[in-house]
Design a protein around this motif. Structure first.
Motif, mmCIF file in Angstrom:
data_model
loop_
_atom_site.group_PDB
_atom_site.id
_atom_site.type_symbol
_atom_site.label_atom_id
_atom_site.label_comp_id
_atom_site.label_asym_id
_atom_site.label_seq_id
_atom_site.Cartn_x
_atom_site.Cartn_y
_atom_site.Cartn_z
ATOM 1 N N VAL A 22 0.847 -1.191 0.000
ATOM 2 C CA VAL A 22 0.000 0.000 0.000
ATOM 3 C C VAL A 22 0.886 1.246 0.000
ATOM 4 O O VAL A 22 1.743 1.409 0.858
ATOM 5 C CB VAL A 22 -0.936 0.005 1.240
ATOM 6 N N SER A 23 0.664 2.113 -0.984
ATOM 7 C CA SER A 23 1.469 3.331 -1.077
ATOM 8 C C SER A 23 1.082 4.308 0.032
ATOM 9 O O SER A 23 0.012 4.208 0.622
ATOM 10 C CB SER A 23 1.270 4.003 -2.441
ATOM 11 N N ARG A 25 0.292 7.386 -0.361
ATOM 12 C CA ARG A 25 -0.870 8.140 -0.835
ATOM 13 C C ARG A 25 -2.169 7.358 -0.614
ATOM 14 O O ARG A 25 -3.167 7.913 -0.156
ATOM 15 C CB ARG A 25 -0.717 8.483 -2.304
ATOM 16 N N THR A 26 -2.149 6.069 -0.916
ATOM 17 C CA THR A 26 -3.329 5.233 -0.710
ATOM 18 C C THR A 26 -3.657 5.115 0.776
ATOM 19 O O THR A 26 -4.823 5.189 1.180
ATOM 20 C CB THR A 26 -3.114 3.829 -1.317
ATOM 21 N N THR A 28 -2.937 7.308 3.095
ATOM 22 C CA THR A 28 -3.476 8.602 3.503
ATOM 23 C C THR A 28 -4.937 8.740 3.105
ATOM 24 O O THR A 28 -5.770 9.195 3.898
ATOM 25 C CB THR A 28 -2.648 9.747 2.868
ATOM 26 N N THR A 29 -5.275 8.314 1.890
ATOM 27 C CA THR A 29 -6.659 8.377 1.419
ATOM 28 C C THR A 29 -7.562 7.506 2.276
ATOM 29 O O THR A 29 -8.652 7.933 2.676
ATOM 30 C CB THR A 29 -6.745 7.933 -0.057
ATOM 31 N N GLN A 30 -7.126 6.299 2.585
ATOM 32 C CA GLN A 30 -7.919 5.390 3.400
ATOM 33 C C GLN A 30 -8.152 5.958 4.796
ATOM 34 O O GLN A 30 -9.269 5.921 5.319
ATOM 35 C CB GLN A 30 -7.230 4.024 3.477
#
Length: 71
Positions: A22-23, A25-26, A28-30
Motif C-alpha cells: 500500500v502506497s 498516498r493510498t 493517507t486516502t484510506q
C-alpha cells in the motif's frame, strides 16, 4: 482490514493493518475516509520491517455508545 476495537474510558480505539504494497498516498486516502465519514483520528503508527504498517485510530465515544447512559 479492521480489527476488533478497544474501549478505554472516553475513547474507542481500532487497529488497522496496511499491507506492505500500500502506497503512502493510498494509506493517507484510506485514513482520511475513516476520519471524514466515521469520526476517527490517527492515534499511533507502527512501521514493520516488511513494509507493512499498523495504525491505531481513535475517536471519542458518544453517549449513544456508552452503556447505562440514557439519551
Amino acid at each position: 482490514m479492521m480489527g476488533d476495537g478497544v474501549v478505554d474510558g472516553d475513547w474507542e480505539y481500532r487497529p488497522l493493518r496496511l499491507p506492505a504494497g500500500v502506497s503512502r498516498r493510498t494509506a493517507t486516502t484510506q485514513l482520511t475516509i475513516h476520519a471524514e465519514f466515521a469520526g476517527w483520528e490517527l492515534s499511533r503508527t507502527l512501521l514493520f520491517g516488511d513494509g507493512s504498517r499498523k495504525v491505531w485510530l481513535r475517536r471519542k465515544r458518544t453517549a449513544a455508545l456508552m452503556p447505562g447512559v440514557i439519551t
